[in-house]
Design an enzyme around this catalytic site. Structure first.
Site, PDB file in Angstrom:
ATOM      1  CE  LYS A 269      -3.958  -1.675   2.712  1.00  0.00           C
ATOM      2  NZ  LYS A 269      -5.004  -1.505   1.694  1.00  0.00           N
ATOM      3  NE  ARG A 343     -11.017  -9.526  -2.061  1.00  0.00           N
ATOM      4  CZ  ARG A 343     -11.300  -8.593  -2.967  1.00  0.00           C
ATOM      5  NH1 ARG A 343     -11.619  -8.935  -4.199  1.00  0.00           N
ATOM      6  NH2 ARG A 343     -11.267  -7.317  -2.641  1.00  0.00           N
TER       7      ARG A 343
HETATM    8  N1  BES Z   1      -8.252  -3.550   4.385  1.00  0.00           N
HETATM    9  C1  BES Z   1      -8.339  -3.160   3.039  1.00  0.00           C
HETATM   10  C2  BES Z   1      -9.605  -2.358   2.732  1.00  0.00           C
HETATM   11  C3  BES Z   1      -9.653  -0.971   3.301  1.00  0.00           C
HETATM   12  C4  BES Z   1      -8.889   0.042   2.759  1.00  0.00           C
HETATM   13  C5  BES Z   1     -10.489  -0.692   4.340  1.00  0.00           C
HETATM   14  C6  BES Z   1      -8.978   1.331   3.288  1.00  0.00           C
HETATM   15  C7  BES Z   1     -10.592   0.583   4.866  1.00  0.00           C
HETATM   16  C8  BES Z   1      -9.830   1.595   4.335  1.00  0.00           C
HETATM   17  C9  BES Z   1      -8.343  -4.391   2.127  1.00  0.00           C
HETATM   18  O1  BES Z   1      -7.569  -5.441   2.552  1.00  0.00           O
HETATM   19  C10 BES Z   1      -7.792  -3.950   0.816  1.00  0.00           C
HETATM   20  O2  BES Z   1      -6.655  -3.577   0.792  1.00  0.00           O
HETATM   21  N2  BES Z   1      -8.602  -3.982  -0.222  1.00  0.00           N
HETATM   22  C11 BES Z   1      -8.186  -3.542  -1.511  1.00  0.00           C
HETATM   23  C12 BES Z   1      -8.742  -4.507  -2.523  1.00  0.00           C
HETATM   24  C13 BES Z   1      -8.216  -4.298  -3.909  1.00  0.00           C
HETATM   25  C14 BES Z   1      -6.752  -4.658  -3.984  1.00  0.00           C
HETATM   26  C15 BES Z   1      -9.001  -5.164  -4.867  1.00  0.00           C
HETATM   27  C16 BES Z   1      -8.734  -2.140  -1.722  1.00  0.00           C
HETATM   28  O3  BES Z   1      -9.850  -1.861  -1.299  1.00  0.00           O
HETATM   29  O4  BES Z   1      -8.023  -1.323  -2.292  1.00  0.00           O
HETATM   30 MG    MG Z   2      -5.577  -5.328   1.944  1.00  0.00          MG
END
Ligand code: BES
Ligand code: MG
Ligand code: ZN
Length: 492
Positions: A269, A343
């Site tokens: 990230k 997921r």
């Molecule tokens: N934990 C995150 C989702 C999230 C991000 C929750 C910011 C709250 C605030 C999750 O694991 C994630 O990183 N999801 C990705 C999925 C994508 C790679 C398909 C996302 O939402 O960017």
């Molecule tokens: Mg994630």
């Protein structure tokens, strides 16, 4: 904080601060018929100034003219606009004021039945005050630790006593959830979370099983194992069982994502706000808080809480984009982004829950997608479901608890969006389209036909820039979902 009920004439109540609610354009404190003539002039002026504006409060010193040292007037707006959250919200304000003034105790007059039903009002007063007085200060050298006691002035009845007792347990569940969800990632790895669960379960005489990394590998939890590989903090699966229903009754299974820190893994990230990914364990913390309250309320049901917990880290051992893994139910998943980790661990937990317990219903909570914040913002959670009846029940509980949810669709076209060329599924959809739904589609593949509701709490699990400020949700984790699901279970 101690809470007691008193059947006292509010005008004669000796207290540091006497709180009462005021409707818009009204010159009356609800539930207080005769303001002592000795101070009525200053109260009258303040009532005028306040005008019953929702959420506004005014403190009036009484200069020893009545037994109460101060009166606090709290506006609750127009009668037609009162919701199930109004009294909870405003009571939280009063409690915070008591805290700010460093009072040892304060009192609140329950509004009359004609404005809001008495039992519901006392529940809301209890919840609003208790939750507003929680503060995450474990790591502060100087702690405030204030916890003024509350007297609720209301005509006593068994119903009222029970409502207040239950509300105290429910609020304690929310506070338990908040206090572990707020922990920093260096203090709450999967092993820590498992031991908090164990301690809580022991206190409440609940069965608690923790699956270690080895056991998870052996039993085929391919999702949890893959995501957990990158961290030296080993993954855990926490299972809590509350068995107070009849023996042959199928349980309700609750599943919660507990990624104790989500760096994204190899698909790292960006640094901005990465610290907030300590809240990626909130779904799991919600399940633990619900289980705590379920057992303290002694609900006559069978309820199982399942919390898969991992830390998602980049490293030489991490799973990678391109990997193909086998999930608990035997389906294979192509990894295209290691940041779509929630997921994977949830799929394992959902399949395990369905296979092991043949439940009546499965409800899962997860801070699953950033897309959820884009779609619904930070005050409403997304729900996706395969069952009309269950979904309806959750919506009704949402109405009653003011923990807001909004439904997103899930049809076969969305299911197609996660098909992979080389495996049964891929762990992301197509571009950024319908990100919350494609994540839910992945989860849908983990269960057969059990009624299921998925709750994406990415926007609501902690206070973010656009979060509506509520006195009972101070900065940090909100415990969203605890009150929602306890309402659902209580109505069962
Ligand atoms: N934990 C995150 C989702 C999230 C991000 C929750 C910011 C709250 C605030 C999750 O694991 C994630 O990183 N999801 C990705 C999925 C994508 C790679 C398909 C996302 O939402 O960017
Ligand atoms: Mg994630
Ligand atoms: Zn995550």
């Amino acid at each position: 904080m101690k809470i007691k009920i008193e059947n006292f004439n509010p005008a004669r109540k000796k207290t540091e601060m006497l709180g009462g609610f005021v409707l818009e354009n009204s010159d009356k404190i609800l539930g207080l018929n005769n303001i002592s003539s000795k101070i009525s002039s200053s109260v009258k002026q303040s009532l005028k100034d306040l005008n019953g504006e929702m959420g506004k409060i005014v403190v009036i010193p009484t200069n020893n003219k009545v037994p109460a040292k101060r009166i606090v007037l709290a506006g609750i707006g127009k009668k037609e606009k009162i919701t199930n959250d109004t009294i909870r919200f405003v009571s939280g304000k009063i409690a915070q004021k008591a805290n700010e003034l460093k009072l040892k105790e304060f009192s609140i007059i329950t509004p009359s039945n004609s404005v809001i039903e008495t039992v519901s009002a006392t529940s809301q007063i209890t919840e609003g005050c208790k939750m507003a007085l929680y503060k995450f200060e474990k790591f502060k050298s100087k702690k405030e630790g204030l916890s003024p006691d509350l007297s609720i002035l209301v005509s006593k009845s068994n119903k009222v006593s029970k409502a207040i007792k239950d509300s105290e347990i429910i609020s304690d569940g929310v506070i338990f959830t908040k206090s572990i969800a707020n922990l920093p990632p260096n203090e709450c790895a999967p092993t820590n979370l498992a031991s908090f669960a164990k301690t809580m379960a022991k206190k409440n005489k609940m069965k608690c099983t923790i699956f270690s990394k080895n056991e998870l590998e052996k039993k085929g939890f391919g999702g949890i194992t893959a995501v957990g590989k990158g961290s030296k903090n080993e993954p855990k699966l926490i299972v809590l069982e509350h068995n107070c229903g009849s023996k042959n009754e199928k349980p309700i299974v609750l599943v919660g994502k507990a990624v104790t820190f989500d760096t994204g893994g190899i698909s790292l990230k960006p640094g901005d706000k990465m610290d907030e990914m300590k809240f990626d364990k909130c779904g799991g913390c919600t399940v633990l808080g619900i289980m705590k309250a379920v057992s303290e309320l002694r609900l006559p049901l069978n309820v199982v809480g399942i919390v898969p917990s991992v830390e998602n880290m980049p490293g030489g051992e991490s799973y990678r984009p391109g990997d193909i893994i086998k999930l608990y139910n035997g389906k294979t998943a192509e990894i295209l982004n290691t940041d779509a980790e929630g997921r994977l661990i949830l799929a394992d937990a959902l399949s395990f829950g369905e296979k092991q317990y043949s439940p009546k219903a499965i409800i899962d909570f997860a801070t699953l997608t950033g897309a959820c914040i884009i779609a619904l913002g930070t005050n409403v959670a997304a729900i996706v479901s395969n069952n009309e009846r269950l979904k309806q029940k959750i919506k009704e509980s949402s109405e009653r608890t003011s923990e807001e949810v909004w439904e997103l669709p899930l049809n076969d076209d969305y299911m197609d969006m996660i098909k992979s060329d080389v495996a049964d599924m891929k762990n992301i959809g197509i571009g950024r389209a319908a990100g919350t739904i494609t994540a839910a589609a992945f989860l849908r593949n983990a269960i057969e036909e059990t009624p299921w509701v998925h709750v994406d709490i990415a926007g609501v699990a902690w206070t973010q820039v656009a979060t509506k400020s509520k006195p009972y949700n101070p900065k940090g984790a909100t415990g969203f979902g605890v009150r929602l699901i306890l309402d659902y279970l209580q109505k069962f």
